[in-house]
Write a protein that holds these residues in place. Sequence first.
Motif, short mmCIF file in Angstrom:
data_model
loop_
_atom_site.label_atom_id
_atom_site.label_comp_id
_atom_site.label_asym_id
_atom_site.label_seq_id
_atom_site.Cartn_x
_atom_site.Cartn_y
_atom_site.Cartn_z
N PHE A 39 -9.20 11.13 3.14
CA PHE A 39 -9.57 10.24 4.24
C PHE A 39 -8.39 9.89 5.13
O PHE A 39 -8.54 9.10 6.06
CB PHE A 39 -10.23 8.97 3.71
N ALA A 40 -7.23 10.44 4.87
CA ALA A 40 -6.04 10.15 5.68
C ALA A 40 -6.21 10.59 7.14
O ALA A 40 -5.77 9.87 8.03
CB ALA A 40 -4.81 10.80 5.07
N PRO A 41 -6.81 11.75 7.45
CA PRO A 41 -6.97 12.12 8.86
C PRO A 41 -7.81 11.11 9.65
O PRO A 41 -7.59 10.93 10.84
CB PRO A 41 -7.66 13.48 8.81
N LEU A 42 -8.72 10.43 8.99
CA LEU A 42 -9.53 9.43 9.69
C LEU A 42 -8.73 8.18 10.02
O LEU A 42 -8.97 7.53 11.03
CB LEU A 42 -10.75 9.04 8.83
N ALA A 43 -7.79 7.83 9.17
CA ALA A 43 -7.02 6.60 9.35
C ALA A 43 -5.67 6.86 10.03
O ALA A 43 -4.94 5.92 10.30
CB ALA A 43 -6.79 5.94 8.00
N GLY A 44 -5.34 8.09 10.32
CA GLY A 44 -4.03 8.41 10.87
C GLY A 44 -3.08 8.81 9.76
O GLY A 44 -3.49 9.12 8.64
N GLU A 45 -1.80 8.79 10.06
CA GLU A 45 -0.81 9.20 9.07
C GLU A 45 -0.69 8.14 7.97
O GLU A 45 -0.78 6.94 8.22
CB GLU A 45 0.54 9.38 9.76
N LEU A 46 -0.48 8.62 6.75
CA LEU A 46 -0.35 7.70 5.62
C LEU A 46 1.01 7.01 5.65
O LEU A 46 2.02 7.65 5.92
CB LEU A 46 -0.49 8.45 4.30
N PRO A 47 1.05 5.70 5.35
CA PRO A 47 2.36 5.01 5.29
C PRO A 47 3.13 5.44 4.05
O PRO A 47 2.59 6.04 3.13
CB PRO A 47 1.97 3.53 5.21
N ALA A 48 4.40 5.10 4.05
CA ALA A 48 5.28 5.50 2.94
C ALA A 48 4.82 4.90 1.62
O ALA A 48 4.91 5.54 0.57
CB ALA A 48 6.72 5.08 3.23
N PHE A 49 4.29 3.68 1.64
CA PHE A 49 3.83 3.05 0.41
C PHE A 49 2.66 3.83 -0.19
O PHE A 49 2.53 3.93 -1.40
CB PHE A 49 3.42 1.60 0.65
N ALA A 50 1.78 4.41 0.67
CA ALA A 50 0.65 5.20 0.16
C ALA A 50 1.15 6.45 -0.56
O ALA A 50 0.61 6.82 -1.60
CB ALA A 50 -0.29 5.58 1.30
N TRP A 51 2.19 7.08 -0.03
CA TRP A 51 2.73 8.26 -0.70
C TRP A 51 3.40 7.88 -2.01
O TRP A 51 3.33 8.61 -2.99
CB TRP A 51 3.71 8.99 0.22
N PHE A 52 4.06 6.71 -2.03
CA PHE A 52 4.63 6.23 -3.27
C PHE A 52 3.52 5.96 -4.29
O PHE A 52 3.64 6.31 -5.46
CB PHE A 52 5.44 4.95 -3.04
N PHE A 53 2.42 5.36 -3.86
CA PHE A 53 1.28 5.09 -4.73
C PHE A 53 0.70 6.39 -5.28
O PHE A 53 0.39 6.49 -6.46
CB PHE A 53 0.21 4.30 -3.97
N ILE A 54 0.56 7.39 -4.41
CA ILE A 54 0.03 8.69 -4.85
C ILE A 54 0.95 9.30 -5.90
O ILE A 54 0.50 9.77 -6.94
CB ILE A 54 -0.14 9.64 -3.65
N GLY A 55 2.25 9.28 -5.64
CA GLY A 55 3.20 9.82 -6.62
C GLY A 55 3.19 9.05 -7.92
O GLY A 55 3.23 9.64 -9.00
N PHE A 56 3.10 7.73 -7.84
CA PHE A 56 3.08 6.90 -9.04
C PHE A 56 1.83 7.17 -9.87
O PHE A 56 1.91 7.36 -11.08
CB PHE A 56 3.14 5.42 -8.63
N VAL A 57 0.67 7.23 -9.21
CA VAL A 57 -0.58 7.49 -9.93
C VAL A 57 -0.58 8.89 -10.52
O VAL A 57 -0.99 9.09 -11.67
CB VAL A 57 -1.80 7.28 -9.00
N MET A 58 -0.10 9.85 -9.76
CA MET A 58 -0.09 11.22 -10.27
C MET A 58 0.87 11.37 -11.44
O MET A 58 0.55 11.99 -12.44
CB MET A 58 0.31 12.20 -9.15
N LEU A 59 2.06 10.78 -11.33
CA LEU A 59 3.05 10.95 -12.38
C LEU A 59 2.70 10.16 -13.63
O LEU A 59 2.56 10.72 -14.71
CB LEU A 59 4.43 10.53 -11.88
N PHE A 60 2.51 8.87 -13.48
CA PHE A 60 2.32 8.03 -14.65
C PHE A 60 0.86 7.96 -15.09
O PHE A 60 0.58 7.97 -16.28
CB PHE A 60 2.86 6.62 -14.40
N GLY A 61 -0.05 7.89 -14.15
CA GLY A 61 -1.46 7.79 -14.52
C GLY A 61 -2.03 9.09 -15.04
O GLY A 61 -2.39 9.22 -16.21
N VAL A 62 -2.07 10.08 -14.17
CA VAL A 62 -2.65 11.37 -14.55
C VAL A 62 -1.76 12.09 -15.54
O VAL A 62 -2.23 12.64 -16.54
CB VAL A 62 -2.91 12.23 -13.29
N GLY A 63 -0.44 12.07 -15.30
CA GLY A 63 0.48 12.73 -16.23
C GLY A 63 0.45 12.11 -17.61
O GLY A 63 0.42 12.82 -18.63
N GLY A 64 0.42 10.79 -17.68
CA GLY A 64 0.34 10.11 -18.98
C GLY A 64 -0.97 10.39 -19.69
O GLY A 64 -1.00 10.60 -20.91
N ALA A 65 -2.07 10.40 -18.94
CA ALA A 65 -3.37 10.68 -19.55
C ALA A 65 -3.44 12.12 -20.06
O ALA A 65 -3.96 12.37 -21.15
CB ALA A 65 -4.49 10.41 -18.56
#
Length: 185
Positions: A39-65
Amino acid sequence: MGPIKRHDETLSAYRFRYARYCLKWAGGLLLLPVTLVAFAPLAGELPAFAWFFIGFVMLFGVGGALLAAFGFAIGGWAGSVSNRFPAVDGVSRWIGALLGCLLIAALAAFSWHALIQAVQTHQIWTLQRHDSHLVQFAQSPVAFSTSIAFHCVIALGIPGWLLRELLTGRLARRIDARASKRSID
């Protein structure tokens, strides 16, 4: 939270059930960043915090699971083999301890790398409220010192604890104590 072992269930069946539970969590957590990026194209470019959140969820959330699912699947397989062949039980305990030590070694190696980079370049990655970025001592002495202290504790404390446990024999006693507890279950 998570599956509860039933009285008539073997330990290996419980571990396989827990591995499936962890895979469900990985799939659910994977939907968060995928939806955010979709949904990022609908809202424009993602802020830096969103990319940090994506990396955090992918690394610790999905990676840990996924790591937990892999560990429980290996534990279930080892449990099913040790039920059939009791001599394998001691070997599987030590394999689990070895995998844990390798994980600790990887974490310590990352911290050593961060410390070496900080000494060579005089800057270190730091996590702050809204983003993560490289920081220099002159720019922010508190953030720089906090990151250095954190990595020193990881790089020196964890291997030091592990070495003490190995030299005093406590790690072997803990593994044997857990094994005798598992045999009662």
